[in-house]
Motif scaffolding. Structure first.
Motif, short mmCIF file in Angstrom:
data_model
loop_
_atom_site.label_atom_id
_atom_site.label_comp_id
_atom_site.label_asym_id
_atom_site.label_seq_id
_atom_site.Cartn_x
_atom_site.Cartn_y
_atom_site.Cartn_z
N PHE A 157 -16.30 -39.96 83.43
CA PHE A 157 -16.54 -39.17 81.90
C PHE A 157 -17.65 -39.50 81.30
O PHE A 157 -18.11 -38.60 80.56
N PHE A 191 -24.75 -29.04 68.39
CA PHE A 191 -22.95 -28.85 67.67
C PHE A 191 -22.58 -28.68 66.81
O PHE A 191 -22.31 -28.78 66.11
N LEU A 222 -24.38 -25.46 64.20
CA LEU A 222 -22.87 -24.96 64.83
C LEU A 222 -21.85 -25.57 63.44
O LEU A 222 -21.45 -24.60 62.77
N LEU A 223 -21.61 -26.38 63.39
CA LEU A 223 -20.67 -26.98 62.88
C LEU A 223 -21.15 -26.88 61.31
O LEU A 223 -20.54 -26.32 60.49
N CYS A 283 -20.23 -23.34 60.14
CA CYS A 283 -18.92 -23.30 59.97
C CYS A 283 -18.87 -23.15 59.00
O CYS A 283 -18.01 -22.76 57.87
N VAL A 284 -19.42 -25.02 58.71
CA VAL A 284 -18.67 -25.48 56.99
C VAL A 284 -19.51 -24.71 56.20
O VAL A 284 -18.71 -24.49 54.97
N VAL A 286 -20.04 -21.74 55.68
CA VAL A 286 -19.53 -20.56 55.77
C VAL A 286 -18.78 -20.32 54.71
O VAL A 286 -18.42 -20.26 53.81
N MET A 287 -17.52 -21.44 55.55
CA MET A 287 -16.19 -21.67 54.68
C MET A 287 -16.24 -22.13 54.19
O MET A 287 -15.11 -21.38 52.70
N LEU A 316 -12.59 -35.21 75.10
CA LEU A 316 -13.94 -34.11 75.35
C LEU A 316 -13.80 -33.16 75.51
O LEU A 316 -14.44 -31.50 74.32
N VAL A 318 -13.17 -31.88 71.38
CA VAL A 318 -14.07 -31.62 70.69
C VAL A 318 -14.74 -30.53 71.08
O VAL A 318 -15.30 -29.49 70.16
N ALA A 342 -15.35 -26.78 69.03
CA ALA A 342 -16.17 -26.34 68.51
C ALA A 342 -16.19 -24.06 68.04
O ALA A 342 -15.97 -23.26 67.74
N ALA A 357 -13.85 -23.91 65.02
CA ALA A 357 -14.42 -23.71 63.82
C ALA A 357 -15.11 -22.74 63.68
O ALA A 357 -15.56 -21.65 62.82
N ILE A 358 -15.71 -21.92 64.66
CA ILE A 358 -16.01 -20.59 65.10
C ILE A 358 -15.34 -19.73 64.62
O ILE A 358 -15.74 -18.71 63.64
N LEU A 389 -12.16 -19.29 63.46
CA LEU A 389 -11.72 -19.40 62.00
C LEU A 389 -12.47 -19.24 61.55
O LEU A 389 -12.19 -18.16 60.24
N THR A 390 -13.84 -19.40 61.50
CA THR A 390 -14.74 -19.12 60.27
C THR A 390 -14.94 -17.30 59.68
O THR A 390 -14.86 -16.91 59.15
N ALA A 435 -13.09 -29.32 59.88
CA ALA A 435 -14.82 -29.43 60.38
C ALA A 435 -15.93 -29.98 59.88
O ALA A 435 -16.00 -30.81 60.04
N THR A 483 -15.24 -34.10 60.81
CA THR A 483 -15.71 -34.29 61.87
C THR A 483 -17.45 -34.16 61.88
O THR A 483 -18.02 -34.59 62.56
N LEU A 484 -17.75 -33.35 61.03
CA LEU A 484 -18.62 -32.91 61.28
C LEU A 484 -19.60 -34.44 60.18
O LEU A 484 -21.15 -34.88 60.50
#
Lengths: 814, 227
Positions: free
Chosen positions: A760, A774, A777-778, A781-782, A784-785, B113, B116, B120, B123-124, B126-127, B183, B186-187
């Protein structure tokens, strides 16, 4: 509808009813279990926050504090153990007794229940602390001993150690009281309390601010069994001569000095420093809250790699000007706040939570709601930016902030109590044993991970069933002295060669890449050579006798023509052969040169023609029959090469030899050696085998200091300080260190001690390589949303406000 | 504790309400009332419905229905985005809530894991869905659509049906907004700019947004997907 259909429908209805009942019951039970679980979690969480109901008697006596913040000058009479005032100028003045000197103002009995004195009756909940370690270096003993009941700690009772033995073994770092003041039942036949006196609480050890206070003097007096004189000598109030350990058991302090012996069995006597007394024979003492040096005498921990004091790191709190006692406080009860969360004080009135890391840096929430104040003693409030909350639930503060920074392997450290730091004198007091490493991250019972110091027990033991019962070191040493005294034997033979060396040089031995020199303890010190003529060679013929002066090395054996041998050389040869005779063991030492050899016959050196081939180089040999055997045996050279410069003192071969000896002496018992996390024993064929046993497991205890600066905390450089596939925290190799040189030692990964699982942590660490992408990317997305949502909100708002273009169109107002 | 109980109650209450409304809607109009008999029948109905999921065939049918619906609503490659959203969301919701309800330590280990990783994907997807579908649920479009559909979502208290487009839009935008907050939180918790109190805030924001999202998803299933 036909009748059978109705019956069928009726049956189905009945079935449905029973099914419904069953389902209702099922859902009822599920909800009940869920609610019960939730409520139990809540109650558990509450109980964790609240201290358990405890019956404890808090001292209600009147405080002795005058409310002044200054420490008064103590101008007080010193009292002896008979509660008589000491007259410093009087001949044969007795040593002071802190019990009677301090007691008029300070409650000695109450203090004696304090943390430093009450080792036997500490609360069971007390977090484990560094054990005493019983060390016998030559035989490879390092056994952790503690009154605290934790796995791996051996209790003194189990080992049959009496208070007397404990004080003699560990008194150098005891603050007196407790073990040092045994009750009637603790006075055992082996003890000599009557001669040594009791080791009363050494109040001066912590509170004396005089520059004369000397921990080394305390150690010296304790080692001499001058228990009742130790505090007087260490405080600098008087000079103590004599040794109680040399006095007969019948001696008593009332007997006074021994008039017949002024050299050996000299009774301890005090000569007071009269400059420290006023005209009324009152001592003038500068006492107050302990300074850091008072604490560090017994609580220093230093990395072994630090070659000089200049390389040693300092706790950030001390660097900031704080004193140890600023956090580790106590009231009259002398129950010290240790600073960890959840400590329970039995009789102190102090609130522990105020002095934990969180207490000073985060502030404590008052019991009745609201927010507490932070910044006690100027403690900065940490932001802990970007650190997810789980870290604060699963890690102690010290995990990221304390101890040495994690490396590929935990580093070896010296601790004052285990390795005898802080004792100064002609002898080199610091001992390599026990071998202790830090930091090893260990998950404790509260499910939090703590950085800890760790050691692997090493001892000889008798295996009875599944139990291992440690043997006494003396017994083991006696059984195989030639095995354990290998270095001493080599050292003695080297010393015998001293006449051969030039002025200011002394003999030494080069083996493989090492130079072995005799040391003050009649053993050997090893140095690694940058260049060695014997590098990579380990056979018994591959040693070189040299002479050494500082860094200068030259050949020890003189080269000369035996036909015309100088008289002085022959005289030297005579001297060394004569000296070597004491180690001859039915063999004869000879000096071989060319086709001759020298031997000592009836007090004269004799040159005899050597049978066989001419010697290529002169050398010293043992003549056994007609054989010329080398001065150092194959076994000795092999062992020296194997041990080299390392801290280990035994090889597997030596362990095998000792086990054979011990088992042959008493065949009915099975003796084993515990080291490196394993138990070594002999199989039926006499070969060394290993097995695992709980007694061989490492013992560890949480560390708290040195606290590193925030800039050096784990996580300061980001998550990858800990979370990466090559993380030193999770994937650092924790190798068992012990007195035994063996390839078979226990080896684990850091993650093993945390119960987090290798796979793990590896995968989790691996994800951090992609973590920046990551996040990107997030974030994309945030963004654009967010833009779309904002646009919709604006549109909705404009519509509500009546300025939407469509609504205008409809009304025709455009 | 508070979150655990609240979330369970809200999810159960909303689903009961939605299924009860759906049950009443199938009754003849005079019988659409809150009564013990109706409730008993409803229990029978819902149990029968739930039990039908013990059969693999029902799952097959439900899956077929969902796939067909997705193909109709999201033609071409967009259907794959929808499947990605559904799958990731199902795992996120299940792992998140099961651990929140039953494991005091919360989400940890391999499920974390995967959570998470699924996050990702979620989020993609949904966008992209938002990008495609936002215009469908714009206020004027919704109003226009609602004007054409007078009934749809039945309210047993008011004994009235409401136009479904409003509920569809509400479900969509709440789901999107909750997703945005999920999102963001999380970010936020991963960026090295926010201190401990902010981390706590993000944690709670994440939890409650997840609850809002699940509630919106339940509503969406009722008013958008299931006929």
């Amino acid at each position: 509808m036909s009748k059978p259909d109705e019956t069928k429908k009726e049956r189905r209805k009945i079935n449905w009813q029973s099914l419904r009942s069953a389902l209702t019951l099922f859902f009822g039970i599920t909800i009940f279990i869920f609610v019960t679980l939730q409520v139990s979690h809540l109650l558990e969480a509450r109980s964790r926050g609240k201290k358990p109901q405890e019956v404890k008697v808090k001292a209600e006596e009147k405080s002795t504090w005058s409310r002044s913040e200054i420490s008064p000058l103590h101008r007080i009479p010193l009292m002896d153990e008979f509660n008589q005032k000491i007259i410093p100028a009087a001949p044969d003045s007795p040593p002071l007794s802190t019990r009677y000197t301090c007691a008029p103002c300070h409650d000695y009995e109450r203090i004696s229940r304090g943390t430093h004195f009450n080792l036997k009756d500490r609360p069971a909940s007390d977090r484990r602390t560094e054990p005493f370690v019983l060390v016998e270096e030559k035989s490879g003993f390092q056994l952790p001993i503690s009154f605290q009941n934790y796995p791996g700690f051996w209790s003194p009772e189990k080992l049959g150690l009496t208070s007397w033995q404990l004080v003699n073994l560990f008194g150098r770092n005891l603050a007196g009281g407790g073990l040092g003041e045994p009750g009637e039942k603790d006075i055992t036949p082996d003890s000599r309390w009557n001669v040594s006196g009791k080791l009363e609480i050494n109040c001066f050890g912590c509170h004396n601010k005089s520059y004369l206070q000397d921990h080394s003097e305390w150690v010296k007096q304790v080692m001499r069994q001058n228990f009742r004189w130790a505090a007087t000598a260490a405080s600098g109030l008087g000079e103590v001569v004599g040794m109680a350990s040399r006095l007969p058991e019948t001696w008593s302090i009332i007997d006074g000095p021994n008039p017949d012996d002024h050299e050996w069995a000299v009774a301890p006597q005090v000569k007071y420093n009269q400059n420290l007394f006023d005209s009324k024979n009152n001592a003038v003492l500068n006492l107050g809250q302990p300074d850091n040096n008072n604490c560090l005498a017994c609580h220093t921990v230093t990395a072994r790699k630090a070659a000089s004091k200049a390389e040693a790191e300092m706790d950030v709190h001390l660097a900031a000007g704080l004193r140890c006692v600023d956090c580790h406080r106590n009231d009259l009860s002398h129950e010290i706040v240790r600073g960890y969360e959840g400590q329970e004080l039995l009789s102190s009135g102090l609130k522990v939570d105020e002095f934990t890391c969180a207490g000073c840096h985060l502030g404590q929430k008052p019991e009745k709601g609201g927010f507490g104040f932070t910044g006690k003693l100027g403690a900065p409030r940490p932001a802990h930016k970007g650190i997810p909350k789980v870290h604060f639930e699963r890690l102690s503060c010290t995990a990221c902030h304390s101890g040495l920074l994690p490396q590929k392997e935990p580093q070896e450290v010296y601790t004052a109590r285990a390795n005898r730091l802080g004792i100064f004198g002609k002898a080199h007091w610091t001992s390599d044993y026990p071998l202790i490493v830090e930091p090893v991250f260990v998950r404790e019972k509260d499910n939090k991970i703590y950085p800890e110091r760790m050691m692997w027990p090493a001892f000889w033991a008798e295996k009875k069933g599944q139990e291992l019962i440690p043997l006494k070191a003396e017994e083991v040493l006696k059984a195989a002295p030639e095995v354990f005294n290998l270095k001493e034997n080599v050292s003695a033979r080297l010393s015998a060669l001293l006449p051969l060396s030039s002025a200011e040089f002394y003999p030494a031995l080069v083996v493989a890449d090492f130079l072995f020199e005799p040391n003050a303890d009649a053993s050997l010190d090893a140095k690694r050579l940058e260049q060695s003529p014997l590098s990579g060679r380990s056979g018994y013929e591959n040693f070189l006798l040299v002479q050494v002066r500082n860094d200068e090395v030259s050949s020890l054996i003189p080269s000369f023509d035996p036909e015309e041998a100088p008289a002085e050389v022959e005289d030297k040869i005579f001297q060394i052969l004569q000296a070597l005779k004491s180690f001859s063991d039915s063999r004869e030492p000879v000096f071989v040169v060319g086709k001759y050899y020298y031997r000592v016959m009836e007090g004269y050196v004799e040159k005899i023609e050597k049978p066989g081939q001419e010697a290529a180089e002169p050398g010293i040999f043992w003549l056994s029959g007609e054989n010329f055997e080398p001065l150092f045996s194959d076994y000795e050279i092999r062992t020296l090469v194997a041990l080299g410069q390392g801290p280990e003192v035994l090889t597997e071969e030596q362990v095998q030899l000792v086990l054979k000896k011990l088992n042959s002496q008493q065949p009915e018992r099975q003796v084993v050696y515990v080291a490196s996390g394993l138990v070594f024993s002999l199989d039926k064929n006499g070969r060394l085998t290993t097995f695992e046993h709980p007694a061989a497991r490492p013992v560890s205890w949480p560390l708290a200091h040195n606290v590193r600066p925030a800039q050096q905390a784990l996580g300061k450089n980001g998550c990858t300080d800990c979370h990466s596939p090559s993380s030193k925290v999770f994937f650092g190799q924790v190798r068992a260190v012990s007195p035994l040189k063996s390839e078979r030692g226990q080896e684990k990964l850091g993650a093993d001690f945390m119960d987090t699982g290798h796979l793990f942590q590896f995968i989790f660490g691996f994800t951090f390589l992609g973590r920046p992408y990551f996040k990107l990317l997030l974030a994309g997305c945030v963004l654009v949303m967010g833009i779309i949502i904002a646009a919709v909100v604006l549109k909705l708002a404009s519509r509500l406000a009546g300025i939407d273009s469509n609504s205008h169109d409809k009304t025709g107002e455009k | 504790m508070f979150f655990g109980i609240t979330s369970v109650l809200l999810i159960i209450a909303l689903n009961l309400r939605l299924t009860f409304g759906r049950f009443l809607k199938h009754l003849p109009e005079p019988e659409r009332e809150i009564s013990a008999d109706n409730f008993k029948e409803y229990i029978n109905w819902i149990v029968r419905w739930k039990l039908s999921f013990l059969r693999l065939k029902t799952w097959d049918r439900a899956l077929d229905y969902l796939i067909n619906w997705a193909k109709k609503e999201y033609p071409g490659w967009a259907a794959w985005v929808f499947y990605g959203l559904v799958l990731s969301y199902a795992y996120l919701a299940l792992s998140g809530f099961i651990f929140a309800w039953f494991v005091p330590r919360g989400l940890f280990g391999f499920p974390l894991l995967l959570h998470v990783a699924a996050g990702a994907l979620y989020a993609i997807c949904l966008t992209i869905i938002l990008f495609i579908k936002a215009r469908v649920y714009l206020p004027d479009k919704v109003a226009e659509k609602a004007s054409k559909e007078s009934s749809g979502f039945y309210c047993p208290f008011l004994r009235k049906s409401w136009p479904r487009p409003y509920f569809q839009a509400a479900a969509f935008w709440v789901f999107v907004l909750a997703g945005f907050l999920l999102a963001s939180s999380t970010l936020g918790s991963m960026l090295p700019y926010f201190n401990y109190p902010a981390q706590i805030f993000f944690f709670h924001l994440h939890r409650w947004s997840a609850l809002a999202s699940v509630l919106a998803a339940c509503l969406a299933i009722d008013v958008m997907i299931v006929e």
